[in-house]
Scaffold this active site. Structure first.
Site, PDB file in Angstrom:
ATOM      1  N   GLY A 199      -9.629  55.761  -2.312  1.00  0.00           N
ATOM      2  CA  GLY A 199      -8.201  56.729  -3.332  1.00  0.00           C
ATOM      3  C   GLY A 199      -6.367  55.785  -3.652  1.00  0.00           C
ATOM      4  CB  SER A 200      -4.159  56.203  -5.089  1.00  0.00           C
ATOM      5  OG  SER A 200      -3.111  57.669  -3.927  1.00  0.00           O
ATOM      6  CB  SER A 201      -2.196  52.144  -2.246  1.00  0.00           C
ATOM      7  OG  SER A 201      -2.709  50.785  -2.676  1.00  0.00           O
ATOM      8  N   GLY A 244      -3.489  56.360   1.015  1.00  0.00           N
ATOM      9  CA  GLY A 244      -4.070  56.192   2.049  1.00  0.00           C
ATOM     10  C   GLY A 244      -2.654  55.922   3.222  1.00  0.00           C
ATOM     11  CD  GLU A 300     -12.997  50.302   1.480  1.00  0.00           C
ATOM     12  OE1 GLU A 300     -11.962  49.612   0.938  1.00  0.00           O
ATOM     13  OE2 GLU A 300     -13.419  49.516   2.487  1.00  0.00           O
ATOM     14  CB  CYS A 319     -11.480  50.335  -6.965  1.00  0.00           C
ATOM     15  SG  CYS A 319     -12.572  50.244  -5.226  1.00  0.00           S
TER      16      CYS A 319
END
Length: 510
Positions: free
Chosen positions: A240-242, A245, A262, A296
């Site tokens: 997913g998005s930073s 995460g 990831e 990604c």
């Protein structure tokens, strides 16, 4: 549609499963799914609530206590059967991936093939869960390490690869002796339900424990929150998005859990004066517009030497003008829709911001309407002249925007520009100069988890460990020795003598 029927997708579906049973109720919150291709309603899912989640996790843990005792090669045989079952449903499942997510039909089938390939890989891995033997400093002692099953492994997957990423985690975890809990994206839950239905025949044939493969479709604020805080789940793999995460990792770490992250990518290709542009241009275009820029590993920045800048720009513009945009079910089209209208807004806003910072939109940026574009999710991929320092360029916009960035001097300057973002997933350089290529791959070269020479940023193979550095998360999935993350490591020492010598020659007389 016939492919939905064959995959067991009903008009209304329950959102929790342990492989043998489905849990939930039509009184639960209903999630309605529409295709980004044409905006048409597909089906709905009654999302799992916290009670459903507790039932599923309890079954998953019970299954682990049984599954960990099965020899690893026998676990591999189960994964082999799953791969064979996926082969039977490749056509239908690939169509569902396309219809629910919006990627091209070739990519939909390719994603299912990736699931099949990781099954084949995991079968071999089941006989290669190796440890190491070390020499002990004490006489008549043997020392070695080994790997044991970890427990319930949870996979939180994203919409852009709705089934492949689950398989990277689940198939490797399965041969490692773990059980699997899957929380798919709420944007693409039907593909996960279809996979669960495909697994059902294998579960029945091999008399597998209930809970070996489990599924929960639910809100992040309820089911997701329970999952990341659940001490019964020793490992959580998150795509997913930073931002997502970072929040989840903090909660998992606070309970001393493990995680694989990831997250975002801001991937660049460097083009030096020695680049072979006949090779580079197709890689650039595919990397930038494939899956409508929603990978990604999508190519987002093109770092071009000033001596070839205009030539590369003209070649990219020519290629983009030849793109065919439309339904991904038509294999003649190159670009399909974005996942939803929110993604379209992100695309539009990014282009506004880059112009405000001084960038110039050279091509694209239009939202398409009218016949064939009724969902409102189709856009014309954009090419933008920009500087790497722009705030919007530093961010990951999950849409087909390619930033052209000029550099001067030698390749060191290009690498510095390349590394000057917070993300670190995939990277590439096109050059026929071996010195430049080796510098790009050196300790002081690309700081990404994936670095390629004369191929693009997307299209990673399952045989290599997949993942990145910096705000991409640092985790690894799929091939190489990524399997170790799904097991707990143990060092063993055996004294086969009749005395008890202490380490470092310490004397302790009693």
């Amino acid at each position: 549609m016939e492919f939905l029927k064959k995959l067991g997708i009903k008009k209304k579906n329950l959102g929790a499963s342990t492989g043998r049973k489905w849990y939930g109720s039509e009184k639960n919150e209903e999630l309605k799914i529409y295709s980004p291709i044409n905006g048409k309603y597909i089906a709905s899912v009654f999302q799992a609530n916290e009670k459903d989640y507790d039932r599923v996790v309890a079954r998953s843990h019970e299954a682990f206590l049984e599954w960990r005792k099965v020899p690893a090669p026998k676990r591999g045989e189960v994964v082999r059967a799953i791969g064979n079952q996926l082969r039977l449903y490749k056509n239908e499942l690939g169509k569902l991936v396309t219809y629910e997510m919006g990627k091209s039909l070739q990519e939909g089938w390719g994603e299912v093939q990736e699931m099949i390939d990781i099954c084949d890989f995991a079968v071999g891995q089941s006989r290669m869960l190796y440890g190491f033997t070390m020499h002990s400093e004490r006489p008549n002692h043997r020392m070695y390490d080994q790997y044991h099953p970890l427990g319930v492994v949870a996979t939180i997957s994203a919409f852009n690869f709705p089934v492949a990423v689950w398989s990277w985690n689940a198939m490797i975890a399965t041969v490692c002796g773990d059980t699997n809990l899957w929380k798919p994206s709420s944007k693409t839950p039907l593909t996960a339900i279809a996979v669960q239905n495909i697994l059902a025949d294998v579960i029945k044939e091999y008399k597998l424990p209930e809970g070996l493969f489990s599924l929960v479709v639910g809100r992040g604020s309820t089911v997701g929150e329970k999952l990341v805080n659940d001490k019964k789940i020793p490992l959580v793999s998150i795509t997913g998005s930073s931002r997502v995460g970072q929040l989840a990792a903090g909660k998992i770490a606070s309970r001393f859990g493990k995680y694989i992250l990831e997250l975002g990518g801001n991937n660049a290709i460097i083009l030096t004066p020695d680049a072979d542009l006949k090779m580079a241009i197709p890689a650039i275009v595919f990397g930038a517009v494939g899956t409508a820029g929603q990978r990604c590993t999508s190519t987002r920045r093109l770092i071009i030497h000033e001596s070839i800048y205009n030539k590369v720009k003209d070649a990219c513009l020519k290629a983009y003008k030849g793109l065919k945009i439309g339904s991904p079910l038509d294999q003649k089209n190159h670009v399909g829709p974005l996942i939803d209208t929110s993604a379209v807004e992100d695309f539009k806003n990014a282009l506004v911001r880059v112009k405000e910072e001084g960038g110039k939109v050279l091509y694209g940026g239009k939202v398409l309407n009218g016949k064939g574009y009724g969902s409102g999710c189709y856009v014309v991929p954009a090419i933008v002249e920009a500087e790497n320092s722009y705030e919007i360029v530093q961010e990951e916009t999950f849409a087909p925007i390619l930033y052209l960035i000029k550099y001067s001097g030698d390749v060191s300057n290009a690498i510095d520009t390349h590394n000057d973002v917070v993300q670190g997933l995939s990277s590439a350089i096109f050059t026929t100069n071996v010195l430049e290529a080796e510098q790009f791959l050196s300790h002081w070269g690309s700081d990404c988890g994936i670095a390629n020479v004369n191929i693009g940023t997307s299209g990673a193979e399952i045989g290599g460990a997949f993942g990145g550095e910096k705000e991409t998360g640092g985790g690894r999935e799929s091939g190489s020795d990524a399997w170790k993350a799904y097991m707990r490591r143990q060092t063993n020492t055996i004294n086969y003598g009749i005395e008890l010598p202490l380490a470092q020659g310490i004397k302790f007389d009693i």
